[in-house]
Design an enzyme around this catalytic site. Structure first.
Site, PDB file in Angstrom:
ATOM      1  N   LYS A   1       0.819  -1.214   0.000  1.00 54.03           N
ATOM      2  CA  LYS A   1       0.000   0.000   0.000  1.00 54.03           C
ATOM      3  C   LYS A   1       0.856   1.269   0.000  1.00 54.03           C
ATOM      4  O   LYS A   1       0.481   2.261  -0.643  1.00 54.03           O
ATOM      5  CB  LYS A   1      -0.976   0.003   1.165  1.00 54.03           C
ATOM      6  N   THR A   2       1.994   1.241   0.693  1.00 51.13           N
ATOM      7  CA  THR A   2       2.857   2.432   0.711  1.00 51.13           C
ATOM      8  C   THR A   2       3.389   2.712  -0.691  1.00 51.13           C
ATOM      9  O   THR A   2       3.472   3.865  -1.124  1.00 51.13           O
ATOM     10  CB  THR A   2       4.029   2.242   1.695  1.00 51.13           C
TER      11      THR A   2
ATOM     12  N   ASP B   1      -3.432   7.769   4.965  1.00 43.46           N
ATOM     13  CA  ASP B   1      -2.971   6.394   5.175  1.00 43.46           C
ATOM     14  C   ASP B   1      -3.592   5.824   6.453  1.00 43.46           C
ATOM     15  O   ASP B   1      -3.961   6.573   7.369  1.00 43.46           O
ATOM     16  CB  ASP B   1      -1.442   6.393   5.287  1.00 43.46           C
ATOM     17  N   GLU B   2      -3.703   4.498   6.532  1.00 43.78           N
ATOM     18  CA  GLU B   2      -4.217   3.803   7.729  1.00 43.78           C
ATOM     19  C   GLU B   2      -5.553   4.400   8.184  1.00 43.78           C
ATOM     20  O   GLU B   2      -5.775   4.675   9.372  1.00 43.78           O
ATOM     21  CB  GLU B   2      -3.195   3.864   8.880  1.00 43.78           C
TER      22      GLU B   2
ATOM     23  N   GLN C   1      -7.636  -4.788   9.766  1.00 42.13           N
ATOM     24  CA  GLN C   1      -6.499  -4.514  10.642  1.00 42.13           C
ATOM     25  C   GLN C   1      -6.787  -3.353  11.595  1.00 42.13           C
ATOM     26  O   GLN C   1      -5.860  -2.724  12.107  1.00 42.13           O
ATOM     27  CB  GLN C   1      -5.246  -4.219   9.812  1.00 42.13           C
TER      28      GLN C   1
ATOM     29  N   ARG D   1       1.669 -11.359   9.927  1.00 42.79           N
ATOM     30  CA  ARG D   1       3.054 -10.886  10.084  1.00 42.79           C
ATOM     31  C   ARG D   1       4.032 -11.938   9.566  1.00 42.79           C
ATOM     32  O   ARG D   1       5.205 -11.637   9.330  1.00 42.79           O
ATOM     33  CB  ARG D   1       3.403 -10.635  11.563  1.00 42.79           C
TER      34      ARG D   1
END
Length: 750
Positions: free
Chosen positions: A34-35, A224-225, A255, A606
């Site tokens: 996503k970044t 973002d987020e 998340q 993770r």
């Protein structure tokens, strides 16, 4: 420049980069890049002629903002179009708001030379408020009051809003505290971190011309987020984006795990209903994990209702299934988990690529001790080591004071814990008395009625404290250290003091419960010996810790809440049992249970290569051994998605899921792996040291080896403490639960 921008992007990322006009929702699954999509999107906007200063990118951490700036700088440098371009404004919510307020806060009657109060400043200020209102900090802790004020502000509630909603005496009192706190901030020309956002929202509401100026400046907004935004942050972004509607939010509702901080998952879930014409793009290709890990994680999260459906996939189709490993108890869990870490290290997987995750801080203790016992370097992320935690040290200080009341440091630590209204002024009078009559602190406490400079109420409170110490000094010769501690904690109302109505307080109380679990190891010894042996073990922990040299390559231990955004080759999630994970607090709350499920999803994703899920058939909590069912998050997984292993061949967990008993397995489930028998890798030096039975092998006369002190002979053993004389002539005491000792020759006659 376009070729450079789109080079290496997958189809979904390309769509996300090209969708520049109007509202855009990018649902970015774990490890989906996503970044990369966000930074390339900003570069594409500049390539299309948008001026950099017309772009705003908001992140949640300075680290994320720095990474984005670096990536965009590198991308722009590659082209003539980008050379010399100024960067867009990129930063956290707070840094963006400081930028706005430093320029325009005077429009709402505030001075632009305001200072920003950090947490320490806030605590000092709230203590002033409580003191002026004659509110006992024993009744309402400063941190508890700040926690409530922080929640009000995250919901964008003014003092007036809270007053209108207050329906209890407690909330009515909080309104008065909130009013006074805000008044003092204003008097001091100060803002706390929550005010930075709240005052910016107020500025935009009250001064439309200022809002219009910023709307015309930042025509393209990226957040973002977005799943982690609270209501105040939502209002800020909504106001800024209202005019041109070029708002791109990126995140993953699966998340969203920070509701306790005020995050509102509805912001991302309801984005499309709020923006009917929004373009929705899903980033479902994962660049981190293997497909077996993703399939299991997707199965866990799909049980949550009202979530956008997405299915993660990867080109890394091979890899072992996640392993659900059932063990006898929490001690076996720590032993197996650390042994597994060492086996993986022997296979070439560095410690830095391995992590053990757990739901609560208190669970760290056994893993810390297992690492100490094997001299395995570890780092504890986001917290202090178990025996260094404040609440643990407070309880230990009581015990040290009972053991030796001349221990002034311990007495000073506990004299006002819980609060007895014994402050610095009182202590200074006592210190003067000690100097005049050549007494230590304990002597002054016993003669408190002779200190005429202290008022009678203070003398009485100190006298009660002295009687408490003397009472339990006598009691320690009658009961075990665990029973003594439980009685003491109950009498001083430690639970109420520690919990203080906050999630942090719950965590601190759990840590005290774990300390009591340690004490129970000494229940079978005579009372005095139980007491001294426990304190000896605690003091030995720090000694072992000194020997355990921290290397750059170390195993990571952390709670699940801290692992978002990280990745490891091998991930272990411990305590996968009902009441542990999902946490007992969530068992009867639908929304909390959904968040627990998201927390499991975050933990599972993770893992890059291997995922290990531990559960224990029984676990000691508050000194009681309880049997817990395996977590529903594991039991809901069908046999084709997970491998099961148990140290008990009769365990139902390896034959079928209790949550799916009515469903006939579609494939045959083997009782356990072919390599279920734990074979210690011969290539590691740790194996023999770790595979130890501390029940009989360390009797008097047994020969042992220590990695630092060499070979020696056990001189004596008291419970879990052994005294050893090494061949060098040096004598040392060790706690068996933590010492890296290996039996050479056992004297089983003991």
């Amino acid at each position: 420049m376009s070729d450079l921008i789109f080079d290496g992007l997958n189809d979904s990322q390309t769509k996300a980069v090209k969708a520049v006009d109007g509202p855009v929702l990018i649902l970015a699954g774990a490890g989906s890049g996503k970044t990369r999509a966000l930074t390339h999107r900003i570069a594409h906007l500049i390539d299309q002629g948008v001026k950099p200063w017309q772009i705003l990118a908001v992140t949640f951490t300075n680290k994320a903002a720095s990474e984005m700036k670096e990536r965009i700088t590198n991308l722009l440098k590659l082209t003539d179009a980008g050379s010399g371009s100024k960067l867009p404004v990129m930063g956290t919510f707070h840094s963006v708001c400081v930028r706005i307020l430093k320029r325009d806060i005077e429009h709402i009657g505030r001075n632009k030379n305001f200072v920003i109060y950090d947490r320490d400043d806030q605590e000092k200020l709230i203590k002033e408020v409580l003191k002026e209102m004659n509110i006992d900090t024993k009744e309402l802790k400063p941190k508890t009051a700040l926690s409530h004020i922080g929640r009000f502000k995250s919901e964008a509630l003014t003092v007036k809003d809270v007053a209108e909603q207050a329906s209890t005496d407690f909330m009515s009192r909080m309104v008065k505290i909130y009013t006074s706190y805000q008044g003092k901030l204003r008097t001091n020309n100060a803002l706390d971190f929550d005010d930075l956002i709240l005052e910016t929202v107020r500025l935009f509401h009250e001064v439309p011309d200022v809002l219009d100026r910023y709307q015309n400046t930042w025509k393209y907004i990226n957040v973002d987020e977005y799943q982690d935004t609270n209501h105040a942050q939502y209002l800020l972004i909504s106001l800024l984006a209202h005019k041109y509607r070029n708002l791109c939010v990126i995140g993953d509702p699966d998340q969203s795990i920070y509701a306790f901080r005020g995050a509102d998952i509805r912001n991302i879930l309801e984005f499309q209903s709020e923006h009917a014409d929004a373009v929705s793009i899903k980033l479902e290709r994962n660049y981190r994990s293997t497909q077996p890990i993703l399939d299991a994680a997707d199965k866990v999260i799909e049980a949550n209702p009202n979530r956008p459906q997405k299915r993660m996939f990867t080109h890394r189709t091979d890899g072992p299934k996640p392993l659900a490993h059932e063990v006898r108890d929490e001690k076996a869990e720590a032993k197996e988990a650390v042994q597994n870490v060492m086996d993986l290290m022997a296979r070439g997987i560095p410690l830095n690529e391995q992590v053990i995750l757990y739901r609560t801080n208190a669970q760290s203790r056994l893993f810390e001790e297992a690492c100490m016992r094997t001299a395995l370097p570890y780092r504890l992320v986001g917290g202090v080591k178990f025996y260094a935690r404040r609440e643990v040290k407070d309880v230990l200080a009581y015990l040290y004071a009972l053991h030796n009341p001349d221990d002034a440091l311990s007495l000073l630590r506990i004299i006002n814990v819980p609060s007895r209204k014994i402050g610095k002024t009182t202590l200074s009078h006592m210190q003067a008395y000690c100097s005049e009559y050549n007494l230590n602190l304990w002597g002054a406490l016993k003669n408190i009625k002779d200190i005429k400079s202290l008022g009678e109420p203070v003398q009485n409170r100190i006298s009660e404290f002295t009687k408490l110490i003397e009472k339990y000094r006598d009691r320690k010769s009658e009961v075990s250290v665990s029973e003594l501690s439980q009685e003491l904690l109950k009498e001083i109302q430690m639970e109420k003091w520690v919990k203080d109505d906050t999630s942090e307080g719950e965590t601190r109380w759990e840590n005290i419960g774990e300390l009591l679990n340690v004490m129970h190891k000494y229940d079978k010894l005579p009372p005095e010996e139980s007491f001294t042996s426990f304190l000896e073990e605690v003091s030995l922990v720090s000694e072992v810790d000194k020997l355990n040299e921290v290397r750059d390559d170390a195993l990571t231990l952390m709670t699940l809440h801290l692992c978002k955004g990280l990745e490891y080759q091998h991930v272990t999630i411990a305590g996968c049992e009902e009441g542990i994970f999902p946490h007992s607090n969530a068992m009867f709350d639908k929304e909390q249970l959904e968040e627990e499920r998201r927390l499991m999803y975050v933990g599972m994703t993770r893992a890059k290569d291997e995922l290990h899920l531990f559960s224990a058939r029984s676990r000691s909590q508050w000194g009681e051994t309880k049997g817990n069912d395996t977590s529903r998050f594991i039991d809901e997984l069908p046999p084709e998605l997970i491998e099961r292993k148990s140290d008990d061949i009769m365990s139902p967990s390896i034959w079928g899921s209790s949550f799916n008993k009515s469903k006939k397995p579609t494939t045959k489930l083997e009782p356990f792996r072919q390599h279920v028998d734990l074979e210690f890798n011969q290539d590691t030096d740790f194996s023999d040291e770790f595979n130890q039975d501390t029940s009989d092998d360390f009797g008097e006369g047994s020969r042992i080896a220590h990695p630092h002190f060499g070979d020696g002979t056990v001189l004596a053993r008291r419970g879990d403490i052994v005294e050893i004389k090494f061949d060098s002539g040096e004598k040392k005491s060790f706690a068996l639960s933590i010492a890296p000792l290996r039996v050479i020759e056992s004297n089983l006659s003991h």
